[in-house]
Design a protein around this motif. Sequence first.
Motif, PDB file in Angstrom:
ATOM      1  N   THR A 275     -52.084  -8.348   7.385  1.00  0.00           N
ATOM      2  CA  THR A 275     -51.423  -7.816   6.189  1.00  0.00           C
ATOM      3  C   THR A 275     -51.279  -8.876   5.092  1.00  0.00           C
ATOM      4  O   THR A 275     -50.806  -8.562   4.004  1.00  0.00           O
ATOM      5  CB  THR A 275     -50.035  -7.271   6.543  1.00  0.00           C
ATOM      6  N   ASP A 276     -51.680 -10.131   5.368  1.00  0.00           N
ATOM      7  CA  ASP A 276     -51.612 -11.183   4.346  1.00  0.00           C
ATOM      8  C   ASP A 276     -52.662 -10.954   3.262  1.00  0.00           C
ATOM      9  O   ASP A 276     -53.675 -10.273   3.482  1.00  0.00           O
ATOM     10  CB  ASP A 276     -51.831 -12.560   4.981  1.00  0.00           C
ATOM     11  N   SER A 277     -52.415 -11.546   2.095  1.00  0.00           N
ATOM     12  CA  SER A 277     -53.335 -11.421   0.961  1.00  0.00           C
ATOM     13  C   SER A 277     -53.700 -12.798   0.419  1.00  0.00           C
ATOM     14  O   SER A 277     -53.061 -13.807   0.752  1.00  0.00           O
ATOM     15  CB  SER A 277     -52.700 -10.588  -0.164  1.00  0.00           C
ATOM     16  N   VAL A 278     -54.725 -12.822  -0.420  1.00  0.00           N
ATOM     17  CA  VAL A 278     -55.151 -14.033  -1.120  1.00  0.00           C
ATOM     18  C   VAL A 278     -55.053 -13.779  -2.616  1.00  0.00           C
ATOM     19  O   VAL A 278     -55.565 -12.767  -3.118  1.00  0.00           O
ATOM     20  CB  VAL A 278     -56.600 -14.421  -0.750  1.00  0.00           C
ATOM     21  N   VAL A 279     -54.385 -14.683  -3.330  1.00  0.00           N
ATOM     22  CA  VAL A 279     -54.310 -14.629  -4.787  1.00  0.00           C
ATOM     23  C   VAL A 279     -55.234 -15.726  -5.319  1.00  0.00           C
ATOM     24  O   VAL A 279     -55.013 -16.911  -5.054  1.00  0.00           O
ATOM     25  CB  VAL A 279     -52.867 -14.859  -5.290  1.00  0.00           C
ATOM     26  N   VAL A 280     -56.282 -15.336  -6.031  1.00  0.00           N
ATOM     27  CA  VAL A 280     -57.247 -16.293  -6.571  1.00  0.00           C
ATOM     28  C   VAL A 280     -56.793 -16.716  -7.958  1.00  0.00           C
ATOM     29  O   VAL A 280     -56.590 -15.882  -8.841  1.00  0.00           O
ATOM     30  CB  VAL A 280     -58.663 -15.696  -6.631  1.00  0.00           C
TER      31      VAL A 280
END
Length: 352
Positions: free
Chosen positions: A73-78
């Motif tokens: 459920t984690d995300s990556v913010v670029v």
Amino acid sequence: MLKHEPYLIFSLNDSSYGVEAVYVREVFFLPELIPIPEAIRDVVGVVNVRGEILPMIDLEMRFGQRAGEYKITDSVVVMEWGGYKAGIIVNQVYEVVELEAEQVTNEVFKGRKLSINTHNFIDRIAKIDDRIVMLINHKNIIDFYEKVDLPTADQIATSPNYEEIEKFVPHFRKFCPNATPEERTIFKERAASLMQQTDRQDFTGLIAVAVISLNEEFFAVDLELVREFTDLRKITPVPCTPPHIIGNMNLRGEIVTIVDIRGLLNLPRGRINKTSKAMIVHQDDVVAAIPVENVFDVIYLHPSQLMQIPVAIHSNNDEYLRGTAPYRDKIMMFLDLGKILSKGELVVNEEV
């Protein structure tokens, strides 16, 4: 600081953070990362995004804390600044809010301010409704690490597969060493999808959903009504309540009622075990914890992917389902969580 400055708000380890939205290039769910042995400790790997190799930063490690286990459920913010791009790993992305000058300060308490220096990752704080949000210094987050020679997309494509690379990587560099085979498959599929995309996805009209399981059946829930997922903590029984009220749990000082929705879906109620998760849901002034067996994925669905409920599984409780949708090689039910919260008799009758 100018008025109405937009910030992207996200959570990490039960705290809220914000970063100036102008420096955010895209957001996607955490894929499998390829470790780089030469990188400093908080650059935990790289990912191939449409032919561009991006370093991934673990914010907890950058803040000097111990890294936790990554979740599907984690995300990556670029983010991009000064010609450099990097992804930061976060737990959940919320929304973009416009902050006014009076909401932001660098004063922690009267007379004491946050110091401003080249190594500062947090330089201001903001109050948004009842939340305290720490505002990230984007320049230092992206720029404050030794630049390493990243592999090219061709080098990654011709290198051994991840399982071969992993044999020679120190344990602290391995990506999600405790992930289940099913979770590893999801991480791999995301990485493959990011590499193959030729354009950034258009998320217009798409619905962000979490894929969960109840009684070993797949269900989709709209993430707009999901506040977070957490371990099912110590349950305090509530006397004289209906069977679907399991009890209460203390969630960081907030008392939340645990509600078993399986009866509404014509599913037998089984025992809640130690591996169960709690899905914290909210609508208006209703907040509840719904036990689920597993959280498998977070995906986007287009409304056109929703199909009617097959005749073979029609029941009296179809009102709590929005339809069905494909998930990998299976079919999942799309829960109408809003209707469950408003009409599912979740509120304990005071006369009981």
